[in-house]
Design an enzyme around this catalytic site. Sequence first.
Site, mmCIF file in Angstrom:
data_model
loop_
_atom_site.group_PDB
_atom_site.id
_atom_site.type_symbol
_atom_site.label_atom_id
_atom_site.label_comp_id
_atom_site.label_asym_id
_atom_site.label_seq_id
_atom_site.Cartn_x
_atom_site.Cartn_y
_atom_site.Cartn_z
ATOM 1 N N GLU A 271 11.123 5.290 3.557
ATOM 2 C CA GLU A 271 10.472 5.837 2.361
ATOM 3 C C GLU A 271 9.861 7.216 2.566
ATOM 4 O O GLU A 271 8.657 7.414 2.381
ATOM 5 C CB GLU A 271 9.401 4.866 1.856
ATOM 6 C CG GLU A 271 9.963 3.512 1.494
ATOM 7 C CD GLU A 271 8.980 2.622 0.742
ATOM 8 O OE1 GLU A 271 7.803 3.000 0.629
ATOM 9 O OE2 GLU A 271 9.402 1.570 0.255
ATOM 10 N N GLU B 122 13.853 -3.736 1.378
ATOM 11 C CA GLU B 122 12.548 -4.307 1.035
ATOM 12 C C GLU B 122 12.565 -4.728 -0.417
ATOM 13 O O GLU B 122 13.020 -3.960 -1.278
ATOM 14 C CB GLU B 122 11.399 -3.292 1.183
ATOM 15 C CG GLU B 122 11.003 -2.972 2.588
ATOM 16 C CD GLU B 122 9.785 -2.044 2.652
ATOM 17 O OE1 GLU B 122 8.982 -2.000 1.682
ATOM 18 O OE2 GLU B 122 9.652 -1.351 3.660
HETATM 19 C C1 FCB Z 1 6.595 -0.189 0.850
HETATM 20 C C2 FCB Z 1 6.383 0.067 2.333
HETATM 21 C C3 FCB Z 1 5.964 -1.147 3.109
HETATM 22 C C4 FCB Z 1 4.997 -2.009 2.316
HETATM 23 C C5 FCB Z 1 5.560 -2.322 0.947
HETATM 24 C C6 FCB Z 1 4.703 -3.239 0.121
HETATM 25 O O1 FCB Z 1 6.373 0.986 0.145
HETATM 26 O O2 FCB Z 1 7.558 0.561 2.927
HETATM 27 O O3 FCB Z 1 5.420 -0.720 4.327
HETATM 28 O O4 FCB Z 1 3.765 -1.417 2.245
HETATM 29 O O5 FCB Z 1 5.751 -1.116 0.257
#
Ligand code: FCB
Length: 461
Positions: free
Chosen positions: A179, A361
Amino acid sequence: MSAATIQERLQGELERHLVPRDFVWGVSTSSYQIEGAAAVDGRGPSVWDGYSRVPGHVANGHTGDVACDHYHRYAEDTALMRGLGVNAYRFSVAWPRVLPAGRGAANEAGLAFYDRVIDGVLAAGIEPWLCLYHWDLPQALQDQGGWLNRDIAGWFADYATLVARRFGDRVKRFATFNEPGVFTLFGYGLAWHPPGLTDPAALHQAIHHVNLAHGAAVDALRAHVASASIGATHSVQPARPVDHTAADEAAATLLDEYWNKAFAEAQILGHYPPALARAVEPYVQAGDMERICRPTDWFGVNHYSPVFARADAAAPLGFAWADAPDNVPKTQVGWQVDPAAFRDTLVDLDRRYRLPIYVLENGAGGHEKLDASGNLIDLERIGYLAVYIGAMYDAIAAGADVRGYFVWSLLDNFEWGAGYDCRFGLVYVDPVTQRRIPKASAHWYANLIRGMVGEAPPQEP
Ligand code: FCB
């Protein structure tokens, strides 16, 4: 739709082989959020160690000093993953654990820790997916300008080379960054992450240097790892205006460039989106876009929820971050639940970048407590995961080349500025005793992966 109906539908999709047999089912974590052992075995300080100590930066004054003590409990955590039946584990290496000063002498004890993690997951039949950077920059490099120093591209490539040489015999899946759109905007534009700036010029410079570091690391990984499979992990969420005014629409377009496109477009298409192209121009040297745009093997996407912007002429960037509107469904931590946005995002990414997609994620945060019998029946998380996985199936049915899905996260952990009370884990972690307790969602996810309906899931309240 009840959880049982959703489970049946998902099962039906699996049986129709919509998802290929080699689909990757995983969980994700990151170093600073779980490892703890901040001053153990020669780890150098990271920017988050210092930042989290400043009152007001993290809820309740929490820090990652101990976190989930994964540094000492990695074997138990690997056993938890084996219980889930995942076939992949995405984690990050802490740059300051293996290079305490960011460059120069490597720390053998730190490297040996990741040897143990990697060997352990491989022995459990789980493929390691290694991310080089999940935000814990060595403080020593920050002291030399950090992402504002163009030399950092070379420092990052040297770090990538160290990691590649040490682990490349066993690890084939590498992500350069997690990210980049988030840690640059939050760190240099909105002052919510280290180094805590609201400085557009610094933000634009950092964006370009992170992109250069990405390209240099891709080359280093390719040079040192046979059959490497390389990508980067981007947070991609629809950027929406708070109100449908021309000013808010323009704010959302700008947020979209910073959040969704500043890195993906530069790295994969070889150009910056329009507004940013003008802003980064002072930092771009001849040949830079070729250095940044190196061939990669997949697109990693982290997706949770739409993000919102409103015009704010007084804000350094000309726009302000905004909360989701009141009248939409939300998770316990206030993030909008909008699975159609996930489907559309996946379909759009497929068309835009033409790379295989891995969802690295996805998950739901909650302010959760154990019930009287010591369990956590997290129906809201199950509902969220079910409808989001369903939306992913819809995207695949619409032609998107999605090849894997990882839940954020294996464990409740240090959720950055929100500290430990914002829980994203499939497994509950007691911050005092460090006891791990799989939540109902862990059992649900294990059932899904096994491709068996299992016992009837609990009804939605
Ligand atoms: C993302 C991050 C991760 C975590 C999630 C909830 O932005 O990559 O580390 O904080 O959100």
